[in-house]
Scaffold this motif. Structure first.
Motif, mmCIF file in Angstrom:
data_model
loop_
_atom_site.group_PDB
_atom_site.id
_atom_site.type_symbol
_atom_site.label_atom_id
_atom_site.label_comp_id
_atom_site.label_asym_id
_atom_site.label_seq_id
_atom_site.Cartn_x
_atom_site.Cartn_y
_atom_site.Cartn_z
ATOM 1 N N SER A 194 -5.627 30.927 -24.297
ATOM 2 C CA SER A 194 -4.971 30.022 -24.739
ATOM 3 C C SER A 194 -4.427 28.854 -23.555
ATOM 4 O O SER A 194 -3.895 29.550 -22.976
ATOM 5 N N PHE A 195 -4.745 27.474 -23.648
ATOM 6 C CA PHE A 195 -3.840 26.827 -22.752
ATOM 7 C C PHE A 195 -3.981 25.425 -23.370
ATOM 8 O O PHE A 195 -4.590 25.093 -24.328
ATOM 9 N N ALA A 196 -2.900 24.533 -22.719
ATOM 10 C CA ALA A 196 -2.894 22.986 -23.115
ATOM 11 C C ALA A 196 -2.904 22.349 -22.016
ATOM 12 O O ALA A 196 -2.806 22.869 -20.862
ATOM 13 N N ALA A 197 -3.763 21.136 -22.013
ATOM 14 C CA ALA A 197 -4.056 20.239 -20.924
ATOM 15 C C ALA A 197 -4.092 18.816 -21.405
ATOM 16 O O ALA A 197 -4.030 18.499 -22.646
ATOM 17 N N ASN A 198 -3.666 17.960 -20.564
ATOM 18 C CA ASN A 198 -3.280 16.573 -20.895
ATOM 19 C C ASN A 198 -4.598 15.599 -20.263
ATOM 20 O O ASN A 198 -4.697 14.636 -20.284
ATOM 21 N N ALA A 199 -5.804 16.471 -19.857
ATOM 22 C CA ALA A 199 -6.992 15.414 -19.459
ATOM 23 C C ALA A 199 -8.112 16.597 -19.705
ATOM 24 O O ALA A 199 -8.033 17.822 -20.126
ATOM 25 N N GLU A 200 -9.315 16.053 -19.554
ATOM 26 C CA GLU A 200 -10.420 16.785 -19.665
ATOM 27 C C GLU A 200 -10.343 18.074 -18.655
ATOM 28 O O GLU A 200 -9.704 17.984 -17.732
ATOM 29 N N TYR A 201 -11.116 19.291 -19.076
ATOM 30 C CA TYR A 201 -10.974 20.438 -18.267
ATOM 31 C C TYR A 201 -12.301 20.854 -18.049
ATOM 32 O O TYR A 201 -13.244 20.457 -18.747
ATOM 33 N N SER A 202 -12.547 21.747 -17.055
ATOM 34 C CA SER A 202 -14.014 22.475 -16.814
ATOM 35 C C SER A 202 -13.301 23.981 -16.269
ATOM 36 O O SER A 202 -12.205 24.123 -16.019
ATOM 37 N N ILE A 203 -14.461 24.838 -16.551
ATOM 38 C CA ILE A 203 -14.109 26.208 -16.139
ATOM 39 C C ILE A 203 -14.845 26.565 -15.188
ATOM 40 O O ILE A 203 -16.103 26.198 -14.948
ATOM 41 N N GLU A 204 -14.452 27.491 -14.215
ATOM 42 C CA GLU A 204 -15.086 28.317 -13.226
ATOM 43 C C GLU A 204 -14.789 29.606 -13.340
ATOM 44 O O GLU A 204 -13.589 29.935 -13.472
ATOM 45 N N ILE A 205 -15.998 30.423 -13.573
ATOM 46 C CA ILE A 205 -15.954 31.937 -13.385
ATOM 47 C C ILE A 205 -16.223 32.532 -12.266
ATOM 48 O O ILE A 205 -17.450 32.050 -11.633
ATOM 49 N N GLY A 206 -15.594 33.803 -11.918
ATOM 50 C CA GLY A 206 -15.721 34.410 -10.562
ATOM 51 C C GLY A 206 -17.036 35.103 -10.397
ATOM 52 O O GLY A 206 -17.675 35.122 -9.570
ATOM 53 N N ASP A 207 -17.161 35.946 -11.720
ATOM 54 C CA ASP A 207 -18.321 36.845 -11.608
ATOM 55 C C ASP A 207 -19.344 36.838 -12.711
ATOM 56 O O ASP A 207 -18.733 36.205 -13.917
ATOM 57 N N GLY A 208 -20.576 37.068 -12.741
ATOM 58 C CA GLY A 208 -21.378 37.057 -13.853
ATOM 59 C C GLY A 208 -21.033 37.912 -15.120
ATOM 60 O O GLY A 208 -21.786 37.828 -16.137
ATOM 61 N N TRP A 209 -20.161 38.880 -15.055
ATOM 62 C CA TRP A 209 -20.087 39.863 -16.154
ATOM 63 C C TRP A 209 -18.955 39.119 -17.219
ATOM 64 O O TRP A 209 -18.841 39.727 -18.264
ATOM 65 N N ILE A 210 -18.699 37.696 -16.886
ATOM 66 C CA ILE A 210 -17.737 37.235 -17.772
ATOM 67 C C ILE A 210 -18.632 35.763 -18.149
ATOM 68 O O ILE A 210 -19.155 35.108 -17.074
ATOM 69 N N SER A 211 -18.691 35.401 -19.239
ATOM 70 C CA SER A 211 -19.575 34.239 -19.584
ATOM 71 C C SER A 211 -18.851 33.441 -20.626
ATOM 72 O O SER A 211 -18.281 34.062 -21.549
ATOM 73 N N GLU A 212 -18.742 32.091 -20.525
ATOM 74 C CA GLU A 212 -17.947 31.257 -21.528
ATOM 75 C C GLU A 212 -19.000 31.139 -22.805
ATOM 76 O O GLU A 212 -19.858 30.874 -22.849
ATOM 77 N N MET A 213 -18.150 31.409 -24.054
ATOM 78 C CA MET A 213 -18.769 31.232 -25.313
ATOM 79 C C MET A 213 -18.278 29.679 -25.616
ATOM 80 O O MET A 213 -17.317 29.533 -26.194
ATOM 81 N N VAL A 214 -19.316 28.832 -25.771
ATOM 82 C CA VAL A 214 -19.098 27.298 -25.870
ATOM 83 C C VAL A 214 -18.761 27.295 -27.433
ATOM 84 O O VAL A 214 -19.241 27.926 -28.460
ATOM 85 N N ASP A 215 -17.470 26.640 -27.786
ATOM 86 C CA ASP A 215 -17.148 26.673 -29.305
ATOM 87 C C ASP A 215 -16.447 25.179 -29.342
ATOM 88 O O ASP A 215 -16.140 24.351 -28.356
#
Length: 135
Positions: free
Chosen positions: A58-79
């Motif tokens: 969980s986080f809060a931001a005041n602008a558009e954000y993007s995600i960068e992941i270091g390794d392939g064993w974690i992937s973003e689940m788009v929601d």
């Protein structure tokens, strides 16, 4: 001679009234203050078991954000996401190795970056007991 000044005075008054501007001079507008990008994160470190699981950050931001992941064993689940507060879900694969592993997830808002470290424990070593009996 008085007659000349009689026409002259109303003419001056007409010129004075006609030269007045109805709109005041435009005032310079202050320049808007540039927005300062901001990210507020509850935790910046997660220690996970070796099992596959869903990680919610969980986080809060005041602008558009993007995600960068270091390794392939974690992937973003788009929601779907809210306007300002976000919950991003990540699928974490099971760690089949006995060795722990770690990576990072980076949230980027404008020119600002916030890194989160994620560690996952290794699969517990299996112990086997062999009992030999001699007859």
């Amino acid at each position: 001679m008085i007659m000349r000044y009689t026409y002259f005075i109303p003419l001056l008054m007409l010129l004075a009234i006609g030269c007045k501007s109805k709109d005041p001079m435009p005032q310079p507008q202050p320049k808007p203050t540039p927005q300062i990008d901001r990210i507020d994160i509850d935790k910046d470190y997660y220690l996970l078991t070796h099992e596959s699981q869903t990680l919610e950050i969980s986080f809060a931001a005041n602008a558009e954000y993007s995600i960068e992941i270091g390794d392939g064993w974690i992937s973003e689940m788009v929601d779907s996401r809210a306007m300002e507060s976000y919950v991003v879900r990540f699928a974490v694969e099971k760690n089949m190795s006995e060795d722990p592993r770690s990576t990072y997830i980076k949230i980027i808002v404008g020119n600002l970056e916030q890194s989160i470290v994620v560690e996952q424990s290794g699969t517990p070593k299996r112990s086997m007991t062999l009992e030999l009996t001699h007859s």
